[in-house]
Design a protein around this motif. Structure first.
Motif, short mmCIF file in Angstrom:
data_model
loop_
_atom_site.label_atom_id
_atom_site.label_comp_id
_atom_site.label_asym_id
_atom_site.label_seq_id
_atom_site.Cartn_x
_atom_site.Cartn_y
_atom_site.Cartn_z
N UNK A 7 0.84 -1.18 0.00
CA UNK A 7 0.00 0.00 0.00
C UNK A 7 0.88 1.24 0.00
N UNK A 8 0.32 2.35 -0.49
CA UNK A 8 1.06 3.61 -0.51
C UNK A 8 0.17 4.71 0.05
N UNK A 9 0.68 5.43 1.03
CA UNK A 9 -0.02 6.56 1.64
C UNK A 9 0.87 7.80 1.53
N UNK A 10 0.26 8.97 1.71
CA UNK A 10 1.12 10.14 1.83
C UNK A 10 1.90 10.01 3.14
N UNK A 11 3.15 10.44 3.11
CA UNK A 11 4.05 10.23 4.24
C UNK A 11 3.86 11.35 5.27
N UNK A 12 2.66 11.34 5.88
CA UNK A 12 2.26 12.45 6.75
C UNK A 12 1.28 11.92 7.80
N UNK A 13 1.70 11.91 9.05
CA UNK A 13 0.79 11.48 10.10
C UNK A 13 -0.21 12.60 10.39
N UNK A 14 -1.52 12.33 10.36
CA UNK A 14 -2.51 13.39 10.57
C UNK A 14 -2.52 13.93 12.00
N UNK A 15 -1.82 13.27 12.91
CA UNK A 15 -1.79 13.75 14.29
C UNK A 15 -0.92 14.99 14.43
#
Length: 363
Positions: A55-63
């Protein structure tokens, strides 16, 4: 190897198509830990979920905005290494110690395909990410071929690498001790557009094989001392792929069309993935049709090819430094540049078409 990330680049300035499949990593690069990589100006994190799918996500924790790539994988979820927030492969928060997470907004996901030993990612409109738009690699599905390769991070505009690969005249000078020879300068070059490819070809009959190809001839069980017919056929296709058919055949037996038993024939594989305006990821390798079961030969050819590409890397990075230092200097265009020029034209058209589509959607 630099791993610094540059700021995101706006769509208006981006010098690459976004609606395309790019090689983001080799399959071997993504194991038990997440991998952070910037692709087309987008910071992404790749990881394997519980079923082994990538899987690929943006490398940014929403916290708190920490890079998720600094975390770890637990029970199929990606755990932020800062405060323990868990992200699922769908971009939604799956859990966090002492918190209810049901209302947390999702982060961006990117379409991913794992095929041919590579991880492919689509940085553009996810609704356009059709599997049939993936670059087909017939040799990767054929037991009659062997493959070895690697990956380099190169600090230059990805289009400079395309220029380099679509004009192999530089081999005489940059690679004089391995694949270069004066006949490359002397042989006529033909450039044409065939379907959705830019094709540049050069044929050199009755030449002495340079050192790299002498090694290949020996590996194929052929005489490495006599004359050979040599060929180079470079094929560019969107968004930034260059496949180069290369080889040598014992002279007088048909050259490119010679029987496999009389030649050492390969495809130089080049996947060039933009990182920023002045850096890219270069996935290189060679697929060959001779001595395919000889693992030691695969390793030797891979080592030799890697050394050749390191010579390119040095030249390209210094070229980029010069271009950045003198951005207004005009450069010459010669007949040998036709392959790179036409490839850039194809890239520019793809970018322009995407811009028209976005403008139409906005209205």
């Amino acid at each position: 190897m630099s791993m610094e990330f540059s700021p995101l680049i706006s769509d208006e300035k981006a010098p690459w198509p976004r609606n395309a499949w790019y090689v983001a990593a080799t399959s071997a690069e993504i194991g038990d830990r997440p991998l952070g990589r910037q692709i087309c100006g987008e910071r992404m994190v790749f990881f394997r979920a519980g079923d082994g799918q990538v899987s690929a996500l943006e490398d940014f924790c929403p916290h708190r905005g920490a890079p998720l790539s600094l975390g770890f994988v637990r029970e199929g979820n990606l755990v932020c290494g800062y405060h323990g927030l868990e992200m699922g492969c769908n971009g939604r928060t799956a859990g966090m110690p002492g918190q209810r997470v049901g209302g947390f907004p999702p982060i961006r996901t990117f379409p991913v395909i794992e095929r041919y030993g590579f991880i492919w990612v689509w940085p553009g409109d996810a609704d356009e990410a059709y599997v049939d738009r993936l670059h087909h690699l017939p040799w990767a599905e054929d037991d009659g071929w062997a493959y070895g390769g690697g990956v380099y991070h190169i600090r230059c505009d990805y289009r400079l690498m395309i220029d380099n690969l679509m004009d192999l005249t530089h081999e005489t000078y940059v690679h004089a001790s391995s694949i270069g020879q004066r006949e490359i300068d002397e042989a006529p070059v033909q450039t044409r557009v065939v379907g959705d490819e830019v094709v540049t070809s050069r044929f050199m009959p009755n030449v002495i094989a340079p050192p790299f190809w002498q090694l290949a001839l020996r590996g194929a069980g052929l005489d490495d001392k006599g004359l050979v017919d040599r060929w180079q056929i470079c094929r560019f296709s969107l968004p930034s792929h260059v496949m180069i058919e290369v080889g040598v055949a014992l002279a007088g037996h048909g050259g490119y069309e010679a029987d496999n038993a009389l030649k050492a024939s390969s495809i130089v594989v080049d996947f060039i993935t933009p990182e920023t305006e002045t850096s890219h990821w270069y996935f290189w390798g060679m697929a060959r049709q001779f001595s395919v079961d000889d693992a030691a030969l695969t390793d030797t050819l891979c080592e030799q090819q890697g050394a050749v590409f390191r010579e390119d890397m040095e030249m390209l990075e210094l070229q980029q430094a010069n271009l950045s230092r003198y951005p207004d200097r005009r450069l010459l265009k010669l007949n040998i540049d036709a392959g790179g020029v036409r490839s850039r034209m194809m890239i520019d058209r793809a970018i322009a078409e995407e811009s028209l589509t976005l403008d139409a959607a906005a209205t």
